[in-house]
Write a protein that holds these residues in place. Structure first.
Motif, mmCIF file in Angstrom:
data_model
loop_
_atom_site.group_PDB
_atom_site.id
_atom_site.type_symbol
_atom_site.label_atom_id
_atom_site.label_comp_id
_atom_site.label_asym_id
_atom_site.label_seq_id
_atom_site.Cartn_x
_atom_site.Cartn_y
_atom_site.Cartn_z
ATOM 1 N N ARG A 22 -147.415 -24.546 54.636
ATOM 2 C CA ARG A 22 -148.493 -24.115 53.636
ATOM 3 C C ARG A 22 -149.004 -22.428 52.787
ATOM 4 N NH1 ARG A 22 -151.786 -28.053 54.729
ATOM 5 N NH2 ARG A 22 -153.018 -26.707 54.012
ATOM 6 N N PHE A 23 -147.910 -22.220 51.247
ATOM 7 C CA PHE A 23 -149.228 -21.163 51.479
ATOM 8 C C PHE A 23 -150.959 -21.728 51.084
ATOM 9 C CE2 PHE A 23 -144.750 -20.737 49.328
ATOM 10 C CZ PHE A 23 -144.962 -19.469 49.646
ATOM 11 N N LEU A 70 -157.581 -5.569 51.761
ATOM 12 C CA LEU A 70 -157.517 -6.296 52.996
ATOM 13 C C LEU A 70 -156.697 -7.431 52.625
ATOM 14 C CD1 LEU A 70 -159.161 -4.517 55.698
ATOM 15 C CD2 LEU A 70 -156.615 -3.965 55.329
ATOM 16 N N ARG A 71 -156.979 -7.761 51.322
ATOM 17 C CA ARG A 71 -156.959 -9.432 50.819
ATOM 18 C C ARG A 71 -156.254 -9.585 51.190
ATOM 19 N NH1 ARG A 71 -156.823 -6.055 46.869
ATOM 20 N NH2 ARG A 71 -154.377 -6.562 44.697
ATOM 21 N N ASP A 72 -155.033 -11.186 51.858
ATOM 22 C CA ASP A 72 -153.509 -11.857 51.763
ATOM 23 C C ASP A 72 -152.614 -11.855 50.181
ATOM 24 O OD1 ASP A 72 -151.824 -13.013 52.252
ATOM 25 O OD2 ASP A 72 -153.138 -15.067 52.732
ATOM 26 N N LEU A 73 -151.523 -11.468 50.357
ATOM 27 C CA LEU A 73 -150.449 -12.014 49.147
ATOM 28 C C LEU A 73 -150.614 -13.299 48.887
ATOM 29 C CD1 LEU A 73 -147.209 -11.182 49.612
ATOM 30 C CD2 LEU A 73 -147.768 -13.239 48.118
ATOM 31 N N ASP A 74 -151.379 -12.514 47.172
ATOM 32 C CA ASP A 74 -151.344 -13.462 46.245
ATOM 33 C C ASP A 74 -150.865 -14.707 45.594
ATOM 34 O OD1 ASP A 74 -151.805 -15.071 44.138
ATOM 35 O OD2 ASP A 74 -153.182 -13.412 42.620
ATOM 36 N N ALA A 75 -150.240 -16.080 46.407
ATOM 37 C CA ALA A 75 -149.339 -16.461 46.197
ATOM 38 C C ALA A 75 -149.369 -17.438 45.070
ATOM 39 C CB ALA A 75 -149.086 -17.316 47.224
ATOM 40 N N GLY A 76 -150.296 -16.739 43.688
ATOM 41 C CA GLY A 76 -149.989 -17.678 42.762
ATOM 42 C C GLY A 76 -150.015 -18.544 42.233
ATOM 43 N N ARG A 77 -149.551 -19.150 41.497
ATOM 44 C CA ARG A 77 -149.221 -21.089 41.851
ATOM 45 C C ARG A 77 -148.888 -21.749 42.813
ATOM 46 N NH1 ARG A 77 -146.972 -18.810 36.944
ATOM 47 N NH2 ARG A 77 -145.057 -19.342 38.131
ATOM 48 N N TRP A 78 -148.473 -21.395 43.256
ATOM 49 C CA TRP A 78 -148.148 -21.873 45.162
ATOM 50 C C TRP A 78 -149.255 -22.059 45.973
ATOM 51 C CZ3 TRP A 78 -142.978 -18.440 46.049
ATOM 52 C CH2 TRP A 78 -141.554 -18.698 44.942
ATOM 53 N N ARG A 79 -149.791 -21.338 45.625
ATOM 54 C CA ARG A 79 -151.468 -21.944 46.561
ATOM 55 C C ARG A 79 -151.523 -23.332 46.758
ATOM 56 N NH1 ARG A 79 -154.596 -19.480 43.002
ATOM 57 N NH2 ARG A 79 -154.657 -16.627 43.708
ATOM 58 N N GLY A 80 -151.731 -23.372 48.143
ATOM 59 C CA GLY A 80 -151.781 -24.497 49.013
ATOM 60 C C GLY A 80 -150.524 -25.962 49.313
ATOM 61 N N LEU A 81 -148.999 -25.364 48.382
ATOM 62 C CA LEU A 81 -148.211 -26.022 48.141
ATOM 63 C C LEU A 81 -146.975 -25.747 49.541
ATOM 64 C CD1 LEU A 81 -147.127 -25.098 45.204
ATOM 65 C CD2 LEU A 81 -147.470 -27.210 45.898
ATOM 66 N N PRO A 88 -135.250 -24.369 45.208
ATOM 67 C CA PRO A 88 -134.705 -23.935 46.085
ATOM 68 C C PRO A 88 -134.391 -22.457 45.421
ATOM 69 C CG PRO A 88 -134.261 -26.394 45.440
ATOM 70 C CD PRO A 88 -135.207 -26.045 45.079
ATOM 71 N N GLU A 89 -134.026 -22.818 44.059
ATOM 72 C CA GLU A 89 -134.136 -21.144 43.229
ATOM 73 C C GLU A 89 -135.276 -20.284 43.097
ATOM 74 O OE1 GLU A 89 -135.401 -23.473 40.223
ATOM 75 O OE2 GLU A 89 -133.891 -24.095 42.443
ATOM 76 N N GLN A 90 -136.074 -20.522 43.118
ATOM 77 C CA GLN A 90 -137.349 -19.593 43.210
ATOM 78 C C GLN A 90 -138.068 -19.613 44.939
ATOM 79 O OE1 GLN A 90 -140.564 -20.739 40.938
ATOM 80 N NE2 GLN A 90 -139.812 -21.144 39.472
ATOM 81 N N LEU A 91 -137.904 -20.081 45.872
ATOM 82 C CA LEU A 91 -137.964 -19.422 46.872
ATOM 83 C C LEU A 91 -137.029 -18.672 47.340
ATOM 84 C CD1 LEU A 91 -139.163 -20.282 50.247
ATOM 85 C CD2 LEU A 91 -137.466 -22.520 50.421
ATOM 86 N N ALA A 101 -141.952 -12.215 41.265
ATOM 87 C CA ALA A 101 -143.332 -12.832 40.931
ATOM 88 C C ALA A 101 -143.821 -13.207 40.762
ATOM 89 C CB ALA A 101 -143.747 -11.621 41.167
ATOM 90 N N GLY A 102 -142.050 -14.376 40.532
ATOM 91 C CA GLY A 102 -141.862 -15.557 39.274
ATOM 92 C C GLY A 102 -143.194 -16.509 40.241
ATOM 93 N N HIS A 103 -144.362 -16.253 40.519
ATOM 94 C CA HIS A 103 -144.620 -17.395 41.187
ATOM 95 C C HIS A 103 -146.522 -17.072 40.433
ATOM 96 C CE1 HIS A 103 -146.093 -14.662 43.930
ATOM 97 N NE2 HIS A 103 -145.542 -14.204 44.560
ATOM 98 N N GLY A 104 -145.782 -16.339 39.690
ATOM 99 C CA GLY A 104 -147.583 -15.758 39.046
ATOM 100 C C GLY A 104 -148.767 -15.162 40.167
#
Length: 178
Positions: A22-23, A70-81, A88-91, A101-104
């Protein structure tokens, strides 16, 4: 010419998100993860702000100063998913287009630029540095050190708890273990 700088990057330990694919959100290490303490840490020890990085530093037995770079890459709306929960097209875009950066959140291009700026600051310190951080930050540092394009980001495998050593003497180099 400036002196040599040694930078050891340690990827944080195992988390539930890593184990489940998961992100991550700001989550703790799994209780089962352990590592050998750092015998002689350098004077400069830094960590990302997330609890998984801070806790890894504690497991390693080092007192670390939090460095927001040193913070992690920000996964935006994908956090926890999980990966299977993403369209599939976004992945596909995420894995093939470093500017996506379509995940915000943060794109690979953005994290490589952020870490590249941080590496310039480390080089200017002219001191040995130990940084406890995230696989994405380590990948970005290796891409920068090798002067590789951001598209090489996903080709760098960074296991939990691993150590990556870089040296700076006019340019960054990657040191592989003997």
């Amino acid at each position: 010419m400036a002196g040599m700088v040694r930078l050891d990057l340690v990827s944080h330990g195992i988390t539930g998100a890593l184990r489940a694919g998961r992100f991550p959100d700001d989550e703790p290490l799994l209780d089962t993860w352990a590592a050998a303490p750092v015998a002689r840490p350098p004077a400069v020890v830094l960590t990302g702000p997330e609890q998984r990085a801070v806790r890894t530093a504690a497991v390693l037995g080092v007192r670390a100063e939090v460095d927001p770079a040193l913070r992690d890459l920000d996964a935006g709306r994908w956090r926890g998913l999980g990966l299977a929960e993403l369209p599939p097209e976004q992945l596909h875009a995420w894995l093939t287009d470093p500017a996506f950066a379509g995940h915000g959140g943060e794109s690979v291009v953005a994290v490589v630029a952020r870490v590249g700026a941080w590496l310039a600051e480390v080089a200017a310190r002219e001191a040995a540095v130990l940084a406890v951080t995230h696989p994405a930050v380590v990948r970005a540092a290796v891409v920068t050190a090798l002067d590789a394009p951001p598209s090489a980001f996903w080709r760098v495998d960074v296991p939990p708890g691993s150590r990556t050593r870089l040296h700076f003497r006019g340019a960054w180099t990657l040191r592989l273990p003997a």
